[in-house]
Design an enzyme around this catalytic site. Sequence first.
Site, PDB file in Angstrom:
ATOM      1  N   HIS A   1      -4.596  13.705  13.658  1.00 30.26           N
ATOM      2  CA  HIS A   1      -4.367  12.334  13.187  1.00 30.26           C
ATOM      3  C   HIS A   1      -3.434  11.505  14.071  1.00 30.26           C
ATOM      4  O   HIS A   1      -3.237  10.319  13.816  1.00 30.26           O
ATOM      5  CB  HIS A   1      -3.825  12.361  11.755  1.00 30.26           C
ATOM      6  CG  HIS A   1      -4.728  13.078  10.818  1.00 30.26           C
ATOM      7  ND1 HIS A   1      -4.579  14.424  10.533  1.00 30.26           N
ATOM      8  CD2 HIS A   1      -5.819  12.658  10.137  1.00 30.26           C
ATOM      9  CE1 HIS A   1      -5.541  14.786   9.701  1.00 30.26           C
ATOM     10  NE2 HIS A   1      -6.298  13.745   9.448  1.00 30.26           N
TER      11      HIS A   1
ATOM     12  N   GLY B   1       5.179   2.508   5.664  1.00 19.84           N
ATOM     13  CA  GLY B   1       3.850   2.829   5.142  1.00 19.84           C
ATOM     14  C   GLY B   1       2.762   2.112   5.929  1.00 19.84           C
ATOM     15  O   GLY B   1       1.701   2.664   6.216  1.00 19.84           O
TER      16      GLY B   1
ATOM     17  N   ARG C   1       3.430  -3.060  10.054  1.00 21.71           N
ATOM     18  CA  ARG C   1       4.899  -3.117  10.043  1.00 21.71           C
ATOM     19  C   ARG C   1       5.464  -2.276  11.190  1.00 21.71           C
ATOM     20  O   ARG C   1       6.487  -2.634  11.781  1.00 21.71           O
ATOM     21  CB  ARG C   1       5.447  -2.578   8.725  1.00 21.71           C
ATOM     22  CG  ARG C   1       5.149  -3.447   7.560  1.00 21.71           C
ATOM     23  CD  ARG C   1       6.168  -4.550   7.462  1.00 21.71           C
ATOM     24  NE  ARG C   1       5.809  -5.439   6.396  1.00 21.71           N
ATOM     25  CZ  ARG C   1       6.452  -6.545   6.086  1.00 21.71           C
ATOM     26  NH1 ARG C   1       7.503  -6.904   6.778  1.00 21.71           N
ATOM     27  NH2 ARG C   1       6.058  -7.301   5.101  1.00 21.71           N
TER      28      ARG C   1
ATOM     29  N   ARG D   1      12.010   7.176   6.433  1.00 23.27           N
ATOM     30  CA  ARG D   1      11.026   6.276   5.831  1.00 23.27           C
ATOM     31  C   ARG D   1      11.670   4.906   5.647  1.00 23.27           C
ATOM     32  O   ARG D   1      12.807   4.810   5.165  1.00 23.27           O
ATOM     33  CB  ARG D   1      10.563   6.835   4.485  1.00 23.27           C
ATOM     34  CG  ARG D   1       9.876   5.832   3.611  1.00 23.27           C
ATOM     35  CD  ARG D   1       9.045   6.434   2.512  1.00 23.27           C
ATOM     36  NE  ARG D   1       8.797   5.496   1.428  1.00 23.27           N
ATOM     37  CZ  ARG D   1       8.034   4.402   1.500  1.00 23.27           C
ATOM     38  NH1 ARG D   1       7.438   4.095   2.637  1.00 23.27           N
ATOM     39  NH2 ARG D   1       7.868   3.596   0.467  1.00 23.27           N
ATOM     40  N   ILE D   2      10.960   3.852   6.030  1.00 25.81           N
ATOM     41  CA  ILE D   2      11.395   2.490   5.752  1.00 25.81           C
ATOM     42  C   ILE D   2      10.262   1.846   4.957  1.00 25.81           C
ATOM     43  O   ILE D   2       9.143   1.733   5.450  1.00 25.81           O
ATOM     44  CB  ILE D   2      11.726   1.709   7.043  1.00 25.81           C
ATOM     45  CG1 ILE D   2      10.678   1.927   8.145  1.00 25.81           C
ATOM     46  CG2 ILE D   2      13.113   2.084   7.581  1.00 25.81           C
ATOM     47  CD1 ILE D   2      10.914   1.104   9.403  1.00 25.81           C
ATOM     48  N   GLY D   3      10.548   1.508   3.698  1.00 28.85           N
ATOM     49  CA  GLY D   3       9.460   1.015   2.864  1.00 28.85           C
ATOM     50  C   GLY D   3       9.976   0.206   1.703  1.00 28.85           C
ATOM     51  O   GLY D   3      11.153  -0.136   1.629  1.00 28.85           O
ATOM     52  N   SER D   4       9.073  -0.084   0.785  1.00 30.28           N
ATOM     53  CA  SER D   4       9.450  -0.887  -0.369  1.00 30.28           C
ATOM     54  C   SER D   4       9.420  -0.030  -1.622  1.00 30.28           C
ATOM     55  O   SER D   4       8.861   1.071  -1.632  1.00 30.28           O
ATOM     56  CB  SER D   4       8.491  -2.076  -0.515  1.00 30.28           C
ATOM     57  OG  SER D   4       7.190  -1.587  -0.710  1.00 30.28           O
TER      58      SER D   4
ATOM     59  N   GLU E   1      -0.356   3.886 -15.886  1.00 33.31           N
ATOM     60  CA  GLU E   1      -0.680   3.529 -17.275  1.00 33.31           C
ATOM     61  C   GLU E   1       0.249   4.235 -18.253  1.00 33.31           C
ATOM     62  O   GLU E   1      -0.053   4.347 -19.436  1.00 33.31           O
ATOM     63  CB  GLU E   1      -2.140   3.931 -17.588  1.00 33.31           C
ATOM     64  CG  GLU E   1      -3.170   3.378 -16.624  1.00 33.31           C
ATOM     65  CD  GLU E   1      -3.713   2.017 -17.059  1.00 33.31           C
ATOM     66  OE1 GLU E   1      -3.451   1.613 -18.191  1.00 33.31           O
ATOM     67  OE2 GLU E   1      -4.389   1.384 -16.218  1.00 33.31           O
TER      68      GLU E   1
ATOM     69  N   GLU F   1       8.697   4.504  -5.741  1.00 35.73           N
ATOM     70  CA  GLU F   1       7.831   4.312  -4.568  1.00 35.73           C
ATOM     71  C   GLU F   1       6.872   5.494  -4.530  1.00 35.73           C
ATOM     72  O   GLU F   1       6.673   6.138  -5.562  1.00 35.73           O
ATOM     73  CB  GLU F   1       8.659   4.136  -3.284  1.00 35.73           C
ATOM     74  CG  GLU F   1       9.711   5.182  -3.026  1.00 35.73           C
ATOM     75  CD  GLU F   1       9.171   6.420  -2.361  1.00 35.73           C
ATOM     76  OE1 GLU F   1       8.922   7.416  -3.097  1.00 35.73           O
ATOM     77  OE2 GLU F   1       9.042   6.453  -1.134  1.00 35.73           O
ATOM     78  N   MET F   2       6.242   5.785  -3.400  1.00 40.08           N
ATOM     79  CA  MET F   2       5.167   6.766  -3.443  1.00 40.08           C
ATOM     80  C   MET F   2       5.179   7.794  -2.305  1.00 40.08           C
ATOM     81  O   MET F   2       4.171   8.465  -2.079  1.00 40.08           O
ATOM     82  CB  MET F   2       3.803   6.035  -3.479  1.00 40.08           C
ATOM     83  CG  MET F   2       3.675   5.103  -4.668  1.00 40.08           C
ATOM     84  SD  MET F   2       2.071   4.287  -4.788  1.00 40.08           S
ATOM     85  CE  MET F   2       1.016   5.671  -5.187  1.00 40.08           C
ATOM     86  N   GLU F   3       6.281   7.925  -1.579  1.00 41.31           N
ATOM     87  CA  GLU F   3       6.259   8.805  -0.395  1.00 41.31           C
ATOM     88  C   GLU F   3       7.463   9.723  -0.210  1.00 41.31           C
ATOM     89  O   GLU F   3       7.334  10.806   0.386  1.00 41.31           O
ATOM     90  CB  GLU F   3       6.117   7.953   0.897  1.00 41.31           C
ATOM     91  CG  GLU F   3       4.783   7.249   1.063  1.00 41.31           C
ATOM     92  CD  GLU F   3       4.696   5.933   0.311  1.00 41.31           C
ATOM     93  OE1 GLU F   3       5.756   5.439  -0.149  1.00 41.31           O
ATOM     94  OE2 GLU F   3       3.579   5.415   0.151  1.00 41.31           O
TER      95      GLU F   3
ATOM     96  N   SER G   1      11.077  -4.550  -3.594  1.00 40.08           N
ATOM     97  CA  SER G   1      10.117  -5.635  -3.378  1.00 40.08           C
ATOM     98  C   SER G   1       9.650  -6.243  -4.693  1.00 40.08           C
ATOM     99  O   SER G   1       9.086  -7.339  -4.718  1.00 40.08           O
ATOM    100  CB  SER G   1       8.893  -5.110  -2.611  1.00 40.08           C
ATOM    101  OG  SER G   1       8.262  -4.099  -3.364  1.00 40.08           O
ATOM    102  N   ASP G   2       9.855  -5.527  -5.788  1.00 38.13           N
ATOM    103  CA  ASP G   2       9.462  -6.038  -7.102  1.00 38.13           C
ATOM    104  C   ASP G   2      10.294  -5.307  -8.148  1.00 38.13           C
ATOM    105  O   ASP G   2      10.948  -4.306  -7.822  1.00 38.13           O
ATOM    106  CB  ASP G   2       7.956  -5.825  -7.353  1.00 38.13           C
ATOM    107  CG  ASP G   2       7.534  -4.387  -7.128  1.00 38.13           C
ATOM    108  OD1 ASP G   2       7.154  -4.067  -5.985  1.00 38.13           O
ATOM    109  OD2 ASP G   2       7.614  -3.580  -8.065  1.00 38.13           O
TER     110      ASP G   2
ATOM    111  N   ARG H   1       9.961 -11.306   3.045  1.00 38.95           N
ATOM    112  CA  ARG H   1       9.656  -9.896   3.307  1.00 38.95           C
ATOM    113  C   ARG H   1      10.095  -9.469   4.698  1.00 38.95           C
ATOM    114  O   ARG H   1      10.613  -8.382   4.883  1.00 38.95           O
ATOM    115  CB  ARG H   1       8.158  -9.620   3.124  1.00 38.95           C
ATOM    116  CG  ARG H   1       7.811  -9.526   1.671  1.00 38.95           C
ATOM    117  CD  ARG H   1       6.345  -9.322   1.401  1.00 38.95           C
ATOM    118  NE  ARG H   1       6.130  -9.539  -0.012  1.00 38.95           N
ATOM    119  CZ  ARG H   1       5.974  -8.574  -0.897  1.00 38.95           C
ATOM    120  NH1 ARG H   1       5.962  -7.317  -0.525  1.00 38.95           N
ATOM    121  NH2 ARG H   1       5.801  -8.834  -2.169  1.00 38.95           N
TER     122      ARG H   1
HETATM  123  N1  HPA Z   1       5.342   1.334  -7.824  1.00 39.99           N
HETATM  124  C1  HPA Z   1       5.100   2.221  -6.855  1.00 39.99           C
HETATM  125  N2  HPA Z   1       5.369   1.982  -5.591  1.00 39.99           N
HETATM  126  C2  HPA Z   1       5.914   0.797  -5.271  1.00 39.99           C
HETATM  127  C3  HPA Z   1       6.196  -0.156  -6.229  1.00 39.99           C
HETATM  128  C4  HPA Z   1       5.900   0.127  -7.565  1.00 39.99           C
HETATM  129  O1  HPA Z   1       6.133  -0.694  -8.457  1.00 39.99           O
HETATM  130  N3  HPA Z   1       6.709  -1.248  -5.593  1.00 39.99           N
HETATM  131  C5  HPA Z   1       6.756  -0.935  -4.281  1.00 39.99           C
HETATM  132  N4  HPA Z   1       6.282   0.309  -4.074  1.00 39.99           N
END
Ligand code: HPA
Length: 234
Positions: free
Chosen positions: A4, A20, A24, A87-90, A162, A179-181, A203-204, A217
């Site tokens: 990869h 991610g 970026r 890792r640099i992310g949101s 959910e 986040e997810m990583e 970010s939210d 951003r």
């Molecule tokens: N959930 C999962 N990953 C994310 C989120 C979230 O609300 N915002 C930024 N990464």
Amino acid sequence: MTVHIGAKAGEIAETVLMPGDPLRAEWAAQTFLTDAVRVHKVRGMYGFTGTWKGHRVSIQGSGMGMPSLSIYANELIRDFGVQTLIRIGSCGGMQPQVKVRDVILAMTASTLSTPSRGIFKDLNFAPCADYGLLSAAHAAAVARKVPVHVGGIYSSDVFYDERPDLNEQMTRHGILGVEMEAAELYNLAARHGRRALAVLTVSDHLQTGEALPAEDRERSFGDMVHIALEAAFA
Ligand code: HPA
């Protein structure tokens, strides 16, 4: 060269920042590195190598979610000998004191499942950051006057979750953001004796519904890149 990552041996630095989003990675390499070169473009998941203040550094996209990050981090560690992965992310904020634009340094990353689960079986391994990177990143954020929080985060497998009850439990247990990583990155660093940290911009916000406006951003992402580079070479 790996399945990869199409870079040649020696083309990836010992220190790698991992956003991610590959675009970026391109922006950060062009904005922060000197003599940045794109070292591969397999699947559009770009990797770049250049220098920052005389230090060699690479920036490699991880994709979204732990299965994707795991592929890139495994190959960086096993085949390219990478020692430091940041890792640099949101992330989504989960506490009232955590505001959109703030930075979170993930001391630990709780998770329901990771690609490493098969190894741990019934054991709840506690993935955690490298303390040297964490404390240097904190100092860098304070020096830049970036509002920063240090604590536990949650690495989820689903963006569109959910299960409101699960998010409530995370909040009740002091988790700062989702986040997810990061959890898989920390697992792999622990397994291979490497240094890892996740530097995250909020970010939210899951409780207030507030989101970082598009025009903000770039600046927030830039703060993260600065903090990550300063921590890596402190
Ligand atoms: N959930 C999962 N990953 C994310 C989120 C979230 O609300 N915002 C930024 N990464």
